[in-house]
Design a protein around this motif. Structure first.
Motif, mmCIF file in Angstrom:
data_model
loop_
_atom_site.group_PDB
_atom_site.id
_atom_site.type_symbol
_atom_site.label_atom_id
_atom_site.label_comp_id
_atom_site.label_asym_id
_atom_site.label_seq_id
_atom_site.Cartn_x
_atom_site.Cartn_y
_atom_site.Cartn_z
ATOM 1 N N ILE A 95 0.842 -1.197 0.000
ATOM 2 C CA ILE A 95 0.000 0.000 0.000
ATOM 3 C C ILE A 95 0.877 1.247 0.000
ATOM 4 O O ILE A 95 1.864 1.314 0.732
ATOM 5 C CB ILE A 95 -0.907 0.045 1.257
ATOM 6 C CG1 ILE A 95 -1.886 -1.129 1.276
ATOM 7 C CG2 ILE A 95 -1.659 1.363 1.351
ATOM 8 C CD1 ILE A 95 -2.714 -1.215 2.551
ATOM 9 N N PHE A 96 0.487 2.233 -0.827
ATOM 10 C CA PHE A 96 1.087 3.565 -0.761
ATOM 11 C C PHE A 96 0.308 4.413 0.228
ATOM 12 O O PHE A 96 -0.919 4.362 0.262
ATOM 13 C CB PHE A 96 0.988 4.281 -2.117
ATOM 14 C CG PHE A 96 2.089 3.962 -3.076
ATOM 15 C CD1 PHE A 96 3.370 4.450 -2.888
ATOM 16 C CD2 PHE A 96 1.833 3.185 -4.190
ATOM 17 C CE1 PHE A 96 4.382 4.168 -3.776
ATOM 18 C CE2 PHE A 96 2.837 2.902 -5.092
ATOM 19 C CZ PHE A 96 4.119 3.391 -4.888
ATOM 20 N N LYS A 97 1.008 5.204 1.007
ATOM 21 C CA LYS A 97 0.360 6.239 1.819
ATOM 22 C C LYS A 97 1.329 7.403 1.920
ATOM 23 O O LYS A 97 2.434 7.237 2.435
ATOM 24 C CB LYS A 97 -0.002 5.761 3.213
ATOM 25 C CG LYS A 97 -0.706 6.871 3.998
ATOM 26 C CD LYS A 97 -0.977 6.509 5.421
ATOM 27 C CE LYS A 97 -1.634 7.715 6.096
ATOM 28 N NZ LYS A 97 -1.559 7.641 7.519
ATOM 29 N N GLU A 98 0.902 8.553 1.415
ATOM 30 C CA GLU A 98 1.714 9.759 1.416
ATOM 31 C C GLU A 98 3.081 9.466 0.825
ATOM 32 O O GLU A 98 3.181 9.066 -0.320
ATOM 33 C CB GLU A 98 1.759 10.358 2.820
ATOM 34 C CG GLU A 98 0.397 10.802 3.313
ATOM 35 C CD GLU A 98 0.349 11.068 4.793
ATOM 36 O OE1 GLU A 98 1.403 11.048 5.455
ATOM 37 O OE2 GLU A 98 -0.770 11.296 5.297
ATOM 38 N N ASP A 99 4.150 9.611 1.596
ATOM 39 C CA ASP A 99 5.496 9.411 1.056
ATOM 40 C C ASP A 99 6.079 8.049 1.439
ATOM 41 O O ASP A 99 7.289 7.883 1.470
ATOM 42 C CB ASP A 99 6.418 10.536 1.523
ATOM 43 C CG ASP A 99 6.555 10.597 3.045
ATOM 44 O OD1 ASP A 99 5.722 9.989 3.742
ATOM 45 O OD2 ASP A 99 7.491 11.253 3.518
ATOM 46 N N CYS A 100 5.225 7.076 1.722
ATOM 47 C CA CYS A 100 5.686 5.744 2.143
ATOM 48 C C CYS A 100 5.014 4.653 1.324
ATOM 49 O O CYS A 100 3.913 4.822 0.819
ATOM 50 C CB CYS A 100 5.357 5.502 3.620
ATOM 51 S SG CYS A 100 6.186 6.608 4.745
ATOM 52 N N ILE A 101 5.700 3.518 1.262
ATOM 53 C CA ILE A 101 5.100 2.307 0.727
ATOM 54 C C ILE A 101 5.271 1.228 1.787
ATOM 55 O O ILE A 101 6.316 1.113 2.420
ATOM 56 C CB ILE A 101 5.697 1.901 -0.632
ATOM 57 C CG1 ILE A 101 4.929 0.723 -1.223
ATOM 58 C CG2 ILE A 101 7.184 1.650 -0.545
ATOM 59 C CD1 ILE A 101 5.180 0.502 -2.702
ATOM 60 N N TYR A 102 4.203 0.472 1.997
ATOM 61 C CA TYR A 102 4.163 -0.578 3.009
ATOM 62 C C TYR A 102 4.073 -1.935 2.324
ATOM 63 O O TYR A 102 3.394 -2.078 1.310
ATOM 64 C CB TYR A 102 2.940 -0.412 3.916
ATOM 65 C CG TYR A 102 2.947 0.847 4.734
ATOM 66 C CD1 TYR A 102 3.337 0.812 6.072
ATOM 67 C CD2 TYR A 102 2.567 2.070 4.190
ATOM 68 C CE1 TYR A 102 3.339 1.968 6.837
ATOM 69 C CE2 TYR A 102 2.572 3.224 4.953
ATOM 70 C CZ TYR A 102 2.960 3.171 6.267
ATOM 71 O OH TYR A 102 2.971 4.304 7.020
ATOM 72 N N TRP A 103 4.721 -2.940 2.928
ATOM 73 C CA TRP A 103 4.618 -4.329 2.485
ATOM 74 C C TRP A 103 4.418 -5.178 3.727
ATOM 75 O O TRP A 103 5.061 -4.952 4.757
ATOM 76 C CB TRP A 103 5.906 -4.763 1.778
ATOM 77 C CG TRP A 103 5.865 -6.181 1.282
ATOM 78 C CD1 TRP A 103 5.469 -6.580 0.036
ATOM 79 C CD2 TRP A 103 6.242 -7.381 1.976
ATOM 80 N NE1 TRP A 103 5.564 -7.950 -0.075
ATOM 81 C CE2 TRP A 103 6.034 -8.467 1.109
ATOM 82 C CE3 TRP A 103 6.703 -7.636 3.261
ATOM 83 C CZ2 TRP A 103 6.292 -9.780 1.477
ATOM 84 C CZ3 TRP A 103 6.958 -8.948 3.636
ATOM 85 C CH2 TRP A 103 6.756 -10.002 2.727
ATOM 86 N N CYS A 104 3.527 -6.159 3.630
ATOM 87 C CA CYS A 104 3.415 -7.138 4.714
ATOM 88 C C CYS A 104 3.081 -8.504 4.121
ATOM 89 O O CYS A 104 2.562 -8.606 3.008
ATOM 90 C CB CYS A 104 2.416 -6.721 5.779
ATOM 91 S SG CYS A 104 0.712 -6.924 5.319
#
Length: 145
Positions: A95-104
């Protein structure tokens, strides 16, 4: 050749291409902080790089091995299963959120669920990936001499 995941379209194409990480496993991780101590024992104590490299192996002939780099790492929560449990990834969330990308390593999670998830999660400023099918098998890739 590295492929950037710079927007939602790139992310959607990547996740579709690798079937959401179905039938995958996290094989190896390598972290480079950018901090070091030189030969004169002077320290450069700044996490200038913060690059997490990850090898994912998959049970698919096409794109059997993917290397991902999480650049500008904000955090890594690593919760490996012990030897009494299997560790295959059936589905993953990015998921992208603002200036970050998350992975799980669990599919279908919202950003709020990722932030409280008790499995492996990664948050970084940027992500890039490449196909490295020559890394298939048990041999270590990130070997130090």
């Amino acid at each position: 050749m590295w492929n950037e995941i710079a927007n939602e379209k790139d992310l959607g194409n990547f996740m579709n291409m690798i079937y959401g990480f179905h039938d995958s496993c996290l094989k190896e991780l390598k972290y480079i902080s950018g901090a070091y101590v030189n030969e004169k024992l002077s320290m450069f104590p700044v996490n200038k790089q913060r690059i997490l490299s990850m090898i994912i192996q998959r049970q698919f002939e096409n794109l059997s091995v993917i290397e991902m780099q999480f650049i500008g790492l904000k955090y890594l929560n690593l919760f490996p299963n012990d030897e009494n449990y299997t560790c295959e990834i059936l589905d993953a969330t990015m998921i992208f959120k603002e200036d970050c990308i998350y992975w799980c390593d669990c599919g279908g999670l919202s950003l709020k669920e990722i932030e409280s998830y008790t499995g492996t999660t990664i948050c970084a400023s940027k992500v890039r990936w490449r196909v490295v099918n020559e890394y298939i098998g048990p041999n270590e890739i990130y070997v130090t001499i």
